[in-house]
Design a protein around this motif. Structure first.
Motif, PDB file in Angstrom:
ATOM      1  N   LEU A  26      -3.516  -9.074   2.206  1.00 35.88           N
ATOM      2  CA  LEU A  26      -2.258  -8.409   2.532  1.00 35.88           C
ATOM      3  C   LEU A  26      -2.303  -6.944   2.135  1.00 35.88           C
ATOM      4  CD1 LEU A  26       0.629  -8.461   3.570  1.00 35.88           C
ATOM      5  CD2 LEU A  26       1.368  -9.281   1.310  1.00 35.88           C
ATOM      6  N   GLU A  27      -2.866  -6.658   0.967  1.00 38.69           N
ATOM      7  CA  GLU A  27      -2.991  -5.264   0.529  1.00 38.69           C
ATOM      8  C   GLU A  27      -3.956  -4.495   1.427  1.00 38.69           C
ATOM      9  OE1 GLU A  27      -2.025  -5.979  -4.232  1.00 38.69           O
ATOM     10  OE2 GLU A  27      -4.082  -6.210  -3.458  1.00 38.69           O
ATOM     11  N   ALA A  28      -5.015  -5.159   1.890  1.00 31.97           N
ATOM     12  CA  ALA A  28      -5.951  -4.518   2.818  1.00 31.97           C
ATOM     13  C   ALA A  28      -5.249  -4.182   4.131  1.00 31.97           C
ATOM     14  CB  ALA A  28      -7.148  -5.425   3.075  1.00 31.97           C
ATOM     15  N   LYS A  29      -4.416  -5.109   4.620  1.00 35.22           N
ATOM     16  CA  LYS A  29      -3.660  -4.862   5.849  1.00 35.22           C
ATOM     17  C   LYS A  29      -2.759  -3.639   5.685  1.00 35.22           C
ATOM     18  CE  LYS A  29      -3.227  -9.719   7.332  1.00 35.22           C
ATOM     19  NZ  LYS A  29      -2.226 -10.798   7.586  1.00 35.22           N
ATOM     20  N   LYS A  30      -2.013  -3.611   4.602  1.00 37.37           N
ATOM     21  CA  LYS A  30      -1.057  -2.524   4.402  1.00 37.37           C
ATOM     22  C   LYS A  30      -1.767  -1.189   4.197  1.00 37.37           C
ATOM     23  CE  LYS A  30       2.811  -5.351   2.770  1.00 37.37           C
ATOM     24  NZ  LYS A  30       3.767  -5.637   1.676  1.00 37.37           N
ATOM     25  N   PHE A  31      -2.920  -1.218   3.525  1.00 35.38           N
ATOM     26  CA  PHE A  31      -3.692   0.010   3.359  1.00 35.38           C
ATOM     27  C   PHE A  31      -4.110   0.561   4.715  1.00 35.38           C
ATOM     28  CE2 PHE A  31      -7.994   1.819   3.348  1.00 35.38           C
ATOM     29  CZ  PHE A  31      -7.757   2.987   2.633  1.00 35.38           C
ATOM     30  N   LEU A  32      -4.683  -0.288   5.556  1.00 34.59           N
ATOM     31  CA  LEU A  32      -5.137   0.162   6.868  1.00 34.59           C
ATOM     32  C   LEU A  32      -3.979   0.656   7.727  1.00 34.59           C
ATOM     33  CD1 LEU A  32      -7.814  -2.578   7.650  1.00 34.59           C
ATOM     34  CD2 LEU A  32      -8.247  -0.128   7.365  1.00 34.59           C
ATOM     35  N   LEU A  33      -2.871  -0.042   7.694  1.00 35.90           N
ATOM     36  CA  LEU A  33      -1.719   0.346   8.507  1.00 35.90           C
ATOM     37  C   LEU A  33      -1.123   1.660   8.016  1.00 35.90           C
ATOM     38  CD1 LEU A  33      -0.088  -3.161   9.002  1.00 35.90           C
ATOM     39  CD2 LEU A  33      -1.309  -1.804  10.718  1.00 35.90           C
ATOM     40  N   SER A  72      -1.265   2.892  -3.768  1.00 34.46           N
ATOM     41  CA  SER A  72       0.157   2.846  -3.401  1.00 34.46           C
ATOM     42  C   SER A  72       0.556   1.524  -2.758  1.00 34.46           C
ATOM     43  CB  SER A  72       0.491   3.995  -2.453  1.00 34.46           C
ATOM     44  OG  SER A  72      -0.032   3.760  -1.152  1.00 34.46           O
ATOM     45  N   VAL A  73      -0.428   0.746  -2.245  1.00 33.96           N
ATOM     46  CA  VAL A  73      -0.086  -0.519  -1.593  1.00 33.96           C
ATOM     47  C   VAL A  73      -0.298  -1.720  -2.507  1.00 33.96           C
ATOM     48  CG1 VAL A  73      -0.695   0.456   0.652  1.00 33.96           C
ATOM     49  CG2 VAL A  73      -2.368  -0.958  -0.566  1.00 33.96           C
ATOM     50  N   LEU A  74      -0.872  -1.514  -3.673  1.00 37.84           N
ATOM     51  CA  LEU A  74      -1.121  -2.638  -4.575  1.00 37.84           C
ATOM     52  C   LEU A  74       0.206  -3.201  -5.071  1.00 37.84           C
ATOM     53  CD1 LEU A  74      -4.147  -1.241  -6.638  1.00 37.84           C
ATOM     54  CD2 LEU A  74      -4.167  -2.609  -4.535  1.00 37.84           C
ATOM     55  N   GLY A  75       0.456  -4.446  -4.719  1.00 42.46           N
ATOM     56  CA  GLY A  75       1.712  -5.079  -5.121  1.00 42.46           C
ATOM     57  C   GLY A  75       2.916  -4.605  -4.340  1.00 42.46           C
ATOM     58  N   LEU A  76       2.683  -3.855  -3.250  1.00 46.61           N
ATOM     59  CA  LEU A  76       3.791  -3.308  -2.458  1.00 46.61           C
ATOM     60  C   LEU A  76       4.537  -4.420  -1.733  1.00 46.61           C
ATOM     61  CD1 LEU A  76       5.159  -0.675  -1.341  1.00 46.61           C
ATOM     62  CD2 LEU A  76       3.549  -0.828   0.577  1.00 46.61           C
ATOM     63  N   ASN A  77       5.853  -4.477  -1.917  1.00 48.32           N
ATOM     64  CA  ASN A  77       6.675  -5.504  -1.259  1.00 48.32           C
ATOM     65  C   ASN A  77       7.386  -4.972  -0.017  1.00 48.32           C
ATOM     66  OD1 ASN A  77       6.127  -7.601  -3.126  1.00 48.32           O
ATOM     67  ND2 ASN A  77       7.553  -6.658  -4.589  1.00 48.32           N
ATOM     68  N   GLU A  78       7.239  -3.697   0.260  1.00 48.52           N
ATOM     69  CA  GLU A  78       7.908  -3.077   1.396  1.00 48.52           C
ATOM     70  C   GLU A  78       7.498  -3.741   2.711  1.00 48.52           C
ATOM     71  OE1 GLU A  78       7.901   1.245   3.724  1.00 48.52           O
ATOM     72  OE2 GLU A  78       6.871   1.024   1.801  1.00 48.52           O
ATOM     73  N   LYS A  79       8.474  -3.923   3.600  1.00 49.49           N
ATOM     74  CA  LYS A  79       8.209  -4.475   4.919  1.00 49.49           C
ATOM     75  C   LYS A  79       8.415  -3.408   5.979  1.00 49.49           C
ATOM     76  CE  LYS A  79       9.306  -9.351   4.065  1.00 49.49           C
ATOM     77  NZ  LYS A  79      10.162 -10.497   4.494  1.00 49.49           N
ATOM     78  N   SER A  80       7.678  -3.541   7.061  1.00 55.64           N
ATOM     79  CA  SER A  80       7.825  -2.631   8.188  1.00 55.64           C
ATOM     80  C   SER A  80       8.292  -3.440   9.382  1.00 55.64           C
ATOM     81  CB  SER A  80       6.479  -1.966   8.500  1.00 55.64           C
ATOM     82  OG  SER A  80       6.562  -1.203   9.682  1.00 55.64           O
ATOM     83  N   GLU A  81       9.386  -3.019   9.994  1.00 60.35           N
ATOM     84  CA  GLU A  81       9.948  -3.776  11.119  1.00 60.35           C
ATOM     85  C   GLU A  81       9.458  -3.261  12.470  1.00 60.35           C
ATOM     86  OE1 GLU A  81      11.741  -6.567  10.809  1.00 60.35           O
ATOM     87  OE2 GLU A  81      11.368  -6.344   8.664  1.00 60.35           O
ATOM     88  N   ARG A  82       8.554  -2.280  12.458  1.00 61.97           N
ATOM     89  CA  ARG A  82       8.093  -1.683  13.714  1.00 61.97           C
ATOM     90  C   ARG A  82       7.332  -2.669  14.600  1.00 61.97           C
ATOM     91  NH1 ARG A  82       4.993   3.679  11.948  1.00 61.97           N
ATOM     92  NH2 ARG A  82       4.048   3.515  14.030  1.00 61.97           N
ATOM     93  N   VAL A  83       7.542  -2.545  15.876  1.00 59.80           N
ATOM     94  CA  VAL A  83       6.695  -3.194  16.877  1.00 59.80           C
ATOM     95  C   VAL A  83       5.966  -2.072  17.611  1.00 59.80           C
ATOM     96  CG1 VAL A  83       6.650  -4.463  19.047  1.00 59.80           C
ATOM     97  CG2 VAL A  83       8.120  -5.243  17.192  1.00 59.80           C
ATOM     98  N   LEU A 139      -8.145   6.846  -2.434  1.00 64.92           N
ATOM     99  CA  LEU A 139      -7.843   5.957  -3.565  1.00 64.92           C
ATOM    100  C   LEU A 139      -6.350   5.938  -3.875  1.00 64.92           C
ATOM    101  CD1 LEU A 139      -8.743   4.090  -5.834  1.00 64.92           C
ATOM    102  CD2 LEU A 139      -9.193   6.126  -7.246  1.00 64.92           C
ATOM    103  N   ALA A 140      -5.717   7.083  -3.835  1.00 62.28           N
ATOM    104  CA  ALA A 140      -4.277   7.127  -4.121  1.00 62.28           C
ATOM    105  C   ALA A 140      -3.495   6.311  -3.100  1.00 62.28           C
ATOM    106  CB  ALA A 140      -3.794   8.575  -4.135  1.00 62.28           C
ATOM    107  N   LEU A 141      -3.904   6.395  -1.843  1.00 60.11           N
ATOM    108  CA  LEU A 141      -3.248   5.597  -0.801  1.00 60.11           C
ATOM    109  C   LEU A 141      -3.453   4.116  -1.066  1.00 60.11           C
ATOM    110  CD1 LEU A 141      -1.749   5.427   1.919  1.00 60.11           C
ATOM    111  CD2 LEU A 141      -3.974   5.564   3.057  1.00 60.11           C
ATOM    112  N   LEU A 142      -4.662   3.731  -1.453  1.00 56.24           N
ATOM    113  CA  LEU A 142      -4.927   2.326  -1.761  1.00 56.24           C
ATOM    114  C   LEU A 142      -4.067   1.866  -2.929  1.00 56.24           C
ATOM    115  CD1 LEU A 142      -6.618  -0.236  -1.238  1.00 56.24           C
ATOM    116  CD2 LEU A 142      -8.281   0.649  -2.880  1.00 56.24           C
TER     117      LEU A 142
END
Length: 389
Positions: free
Chosen positions: A7-14, A273-284, A268-271
């Motif tokens: 999940l963290e890998a997904k959010k990092f890439l996105l 920032s997503v560790l343990g991130l609970n934020e959701k994105s509603e975009r399609v 690294l800073a971007l990575l």
């Protein structure tokens, strides 16, 4: 080595690709900044519902207008179309780094005896009379060229373009006009020497560029290395070892995936920032078939559990889905695919089909966001109505 969840890998890439959260990019300056970050956008001329580079930008840039990209390439000239990951669009400031590519075409090519005889004359004609298309030059007989038997005028113009003597002045549909590079771009840029004459130095730069283009890559064969002809297994191993020793890349282990990945140290800073991130994105979003995000489809399958094949070159009877099908992104997952056609004479966007992944059940929230994205996609294609089959 850093270990992260899928999940963290997904959010990092996105996040790396500006595909997570609200769209914040909305100007030409933002387009240029994004292209500098990813290095290049792969160019493809097929236009079913937008060309590949346009489709990449519409999924990141708020209210993206196709004319903005055209102007940036052929009027503002802050971008140039040339070879990177195959034919691509990249900042003109990167031109010197592709001297090897141009040198390659100076040494090879089909029908060179016939083509070389007219090249000097063509350059002189363009210098004196201005930009020319192949139909405006009187070399009608055909020669053996990369795309089959082609008019000598077209083959010669393309060779001069490949060599870097000519650039594309303008395009109208499939018609290209060529001009001297020295008339199109600053001489101090196009005449600059190759910054990396040493092969390994050059490959280090190219590999860093490709890792930055995708977000993370592994040290193994990948479509993400396309057009890096000199990056064989031994060279790739040497390059990765050097970049890791120089702390320009970091090794990342994604849980449940055997092979490690590598990211730019600057990410690294971007990575983090997503560790343990609970934020959701509603975009399609509807993604381009040759989107940088999708360059390594085995990586996408490993991290997102999503198989994607661009079936444009697959015989119709063998296609699983359709001719020009775009992946659908929702939140942090690839949830399906959509086939759309722009009927320009009727200013109508036709949605031919939508296929959802078996694990995804569309919700009312998703349907609402899908409707908004279809409306935006209709505007992007200058359509006035949507037809859903």
């Amino acid at each position: 080595m850093i270990t992260i969840s899928q999940l963290e890998a997904k959010k990092f890439l996105l996040k790396k690709h500006f595909l997570f959260g609200k769209k914040t990019l909305n100007s030409k300056a933002d387009i240029l900044s994004f292209i500098k970050q990813v290095g290049c956008l792969q160019y493809d001329p097929i236009d079913v519902c937008g060309k590949n580079a346009e489709l990449i930008l519409q999924s990141r840039i708020l209210n993206f207008n196709k004319s903005d990209l055209y102007e940036m390439i052929y009027q503002d000239r802050v971008l140039v179309d040339y070879f990177d990951k195959n034919l691509a669009i990249f900042p003109i400031e990167d031109w010197p780094f592709f001297a090897r590519e141009r040198a390659l075409y100076s040494e090879r090519g089909r029908s060179r005896d016939e083509i070389d005889k007219v090249c000097s004359e063509i350059i002189e004609t363009i210098d004196q009379e201005g930009p020319k298309s192949s139909s405006e030059l009187e070399y009608a007989h055909k020669v053996d060229w990369y795309w089959g038997h082609t008019k000598l005028s077209r083959a010669a113009l393309e060779l001069l373009y490949f060599k870097g003597d000519l650039g594309i002045h303008s395009k109208k549909g499939t018609i290209k006009k060529y001009d001297l590079m020295s008339k199109l771009y600053p001489v101090e840029i196009i005449s600059k020497a190759d910054p990396f004459p040493d092969l390994i130095d050059h490959l280090c730069w190219r590999v860093l560029r490709r890792i930055g283009a995708v977000g993370m890559l592994w040290n193994k064969p990948s479509d993400a290395w396309l057009n890096l002809r000199e990056l064989k297994a031994a060279q790739r191993k040497e390059v990765f070892e050097r970049l890791e020793n120089e702390e320009k890349i970091l090794k990342v282990q994604v849980e449940a995936i055997k092979e490690p990945f590598y990211i730019l140290s600057s990410d690294l800073a971007l990575l983090n920032s997503v560790l343990g991130l609970n934020e959701k994105s509603e975009r399609v979003e509807f993604l381009a078939p040759l989107d940088n995000f999708l360059w390594d489809r085995k990586l996408i399958e490993a991290i997102f559990g999503y198989k994607y094949k661009w079936e444009i070159y697959t015989p119709e009877v063998q296609r699983e889905f359709g001719y020009y099908v775009l992946p659908i992104l929702y939140r942090h997952d690839l949830v399906g695919r959509i086939e759309m056609v722009c009927v320009r004479k009727e200013k109508k966007l036709v949605v031919k089909n939508i296929w959802y992944e078996s694990s995804f059940k569309p919700t009312k929230g998703f349907q609402t966001q899908l409707g908004k994205s279809l409306a935006a996609f209709m505007t992007f294609n200058a359509c006035e109505s949507i037809e859903i089959n």
